[in-house]
Design an enzyme around this catalytic site. Structure first.
Site, short mmCIF file in Angstrom:
data_model
loop_
_atom_site.label_atom_id
_atom_site.label_comp_id
_atom_site.label_asym_id
_atom_site.label_seq_id
_atom_site.Cartn_x
_atom_site.Cartn_y
_atom_site.Cartn_z
N ASN A 3 0.88 -1.17 0.00
CA ASN A 3 0.00 0.00 0.00
C ASN A 3 0.91 1.23 0.00
O ASN A 3 1.45 1.59 1.03
CB ASN A 3 -0.90 -0.02 1.25
CG ASN A 3 -1.73 1.24 1.37
OD1 ASN A 3 -1.84 2.02 0.42
ND2 ASN A 3 -2.33 1.44 2.54
N LYS B 190 0.17 4.21 -0.43
CA LYS B 190 -0.48 5.43 0.11
C LYS B 190 -0.21 6.61 -0.82
O LYS B 190 -0.09 6.42 -2.04
CB LYS B 190 -0.03 5.69 1.55
CG LYS B 190 -0.15 4.46 2.43
CD LYS B 190 -0.03 4.78 3.89
CE LYS B 190 0.00 3.49 4.67
NZ LYS B 190 -0.11 3.71 6.11
N HIS C 294 -9.61 1.10 4.61
CA HIS C 294 -8.38 1.37 5.36
C HIS C 294 -8.69 2.37 6.47
O HIS C 294 -9.48 3.31 6.29
CB HIS C 294 -7.31 1.92 4.41
CG HIS C 294 -5.95 1.94 5.03
ND1 HIS C 294 -5.58 2.88 5.96
CD2 HIS C 294 -4.89 1.11 4.87
CE1 HIS C 294 -4.33 2.63 6.34
NE2 HIS C 294 -3.89 1.55 5.70
N GLU D 272 -7.13 4.81 7.58
CA GLU D 272 -6.86 6.22 7.24
C GLU D 272 -8.04 6.80 6.47
O GLU D 272 -8.39 7.97 6.64
CB GLU D 272 -5.55 6.33 6.44
CG GLU D 272 -4.34 6.10 7.35
CD GLU D 272 -3.11 5.57 6.65
OE1 GLU D 272 -3.03 5.61 5.41
OE2 GLU D 272 -2.20 5.10 7.37
N GLU E 108 -5.74 -4.85 10.40
CA GLU E 108 -4.71 -3.84 10.62
C GLU E 108 -4.99 -3.08 11.92
O GLU E 108 -5.79 -2.13 11.92
CB GLU E 108 -4.69 -2.83 9.46
CG GLU E 108 -4.37 -3.46 8.12
CD GLU E 108 -3.76 -2.43 7.18
OE1 GLU E 108 -2.67 -2.70 6.70
OE2 GLU E 108 -4.34 -1.36 6.99
N GLY F 197 2.15 2.25 10.69
CA GLY F 197 3.11 3.35 10.54
C GLY F 197 3.78 3.77 11.84
O GLY F 197 4.45 4.79 11.88
N SER G 9 3.20 -2.11 10.45
CA SER G 9 4.64 -2.13 10.69
C SER G 9 5.28 -3.49 10.42
O SER G 9 6.21 -3.89 11.12
CB SER G 9 4.95 -1.64 12.11
OG SER G 9 4.50 -0.31 12.27
C1 PEP Z 1 -0.97 0.18 6.05
O1 PEP Z 1 -1.20 1.36 6.12
O2 PEP Z 1 -1.74 -0.55 5.40
C2 PEP Z 1 0.19 -0.34 6.77
C3 PEP Z 1 0.18 -1.58 7.14
O3 PEP Z 1 1.22 0.55 7.00
P1 PEP Z 1 2.64 0.23 7.68
O4 PEP Z 1 3.12 -1.07 7.09
O5 PEP Z 1 3.50 1.39 7.29
O6 PEP Z 1 2.41 0.15 9.14
#
Ligand code: PEP
Length: 252
Positions: free
Chosen positions: A9, A11, A97, A99, A169, A175, A215
């Site tokens: 992803n 983003k 997601h 976000e 998630e 993040g 992460s």
């Molecule tokens: C995401 O936003 O889908 C995600 C898993 O981000 P990160 O791997 O940076 O934590």
């Protein structure tokens, strides 16, 4: 069908040129060294999709949009419909997601419309769910995530549900550099699979790919993916570096 999947992803990162370079680098590494039984997906900005589709071996690498409109077409300035996404050559769309839920007000009602349009246009939704830190600390995360699914994708028919991929998630891990422990990930994935079993039966549940996101990196992927209910990952930051992304793809 239950598959091992590692989806990036990106983003709101990379210019078109940088994105194409990244896609080409992933394509070359995956062709040479990527675990053959892992489905690889690149979730790019809308602007990059057609060029990325043209830059990779699409027999090996799928491309995802990170969103689609809740309406089929019409006077919705700035929106990109599921049909448009499909027409680019993308096969997947990331929906729900955290976000998008948090910053763009995406509710279960809106997400139901998006999922329905994605499916109607032959896209595979990668449907995200997950709890914030306060919910985890209160100990109500299992019920919370199941409720997120009950309000949305559990309302699909079994035949449609079989076409989607779930991504768990935990918001506190996205993040932040804080990853869910292997045990926390397995517990939640088992919780989700049990809820799918209760709703759609064991065959559907066993066939559903449930990805972990938050992460995930080349150092922790192996431990996370070793769990029996973790079928891969949705990867943010680490998907922006081709070598790191390959390390995750080879983390099973
Ligand atoms: C995401 O936003 O889908 C995600 C898993 O981000 P990160 O791997 O940076 O934590």
């Amino acid at each position: 069908m239950r598959q091992k999947i590692v989806a990036g992803n990106w983003k709101c990162n990379t210019t078109l040129q940088e994105g194409v370079e990244l896609a080409k680098a992933v394509d070359a590494l995956v062709a040479k060294e990527g675990a053959e039984d892992v489905v690889v997906v690149l979730g790019t900005p809308f602007t990059h999709i057609t060029k990325v589709v043209d830059s990779v071996n699409t027999e090996r690498i799928g491309v995802a949009a990170q969103n689609c409109a809740a309406e089929a077409s019409g006077a919705f300035t700035g929106e990109v419909s599921a049909e448009m996404v499909k027409s680019t050559g993308a096969e997947y769309v990331i929906l729900g997601h955290s976000e998008r839920r948090e910053y763009y007000g995406e509710t279960s009602e809106i997400l139901n419309k998006k999922v329905a349009l994605a499916l109607a246009n032959g896209l595979t939704p990668i449907y995200c769910c997950g709890e914030a830190l306060d919910i985890r600390e209160a100990g109500t995360h299992n019920e919370y995530v199941v409720k997120q699914l009950e309000e949305t994708v559990f309302q699909l028919s079994a035949d449609d549900f079989k076409k989607i991929v779930i991504a768990y998630e935990p918001i506190w891990a996205i993040g932040t550099g804080v990853t869910a422990s292997s045990e926390q990930a397995q517990d939640m994935h088992a919780n989700i699979r049990a809820a799918i079993t209760a709703k759609f039966g064991e065959e559907v549940a066993e066939g559903t790919s449930i990805l972990y996101g938050g992460s995930c990196n080349p150092s922790n992927a192996n431990e996370l993916f070793a769990n029996k209910d973790v079928d891969g990952g949705l990867i943010g930051g680490a998907s922006l570096k081709a070598e790191d992304f390959l390390g995750i793809i080879n983390g099973f």
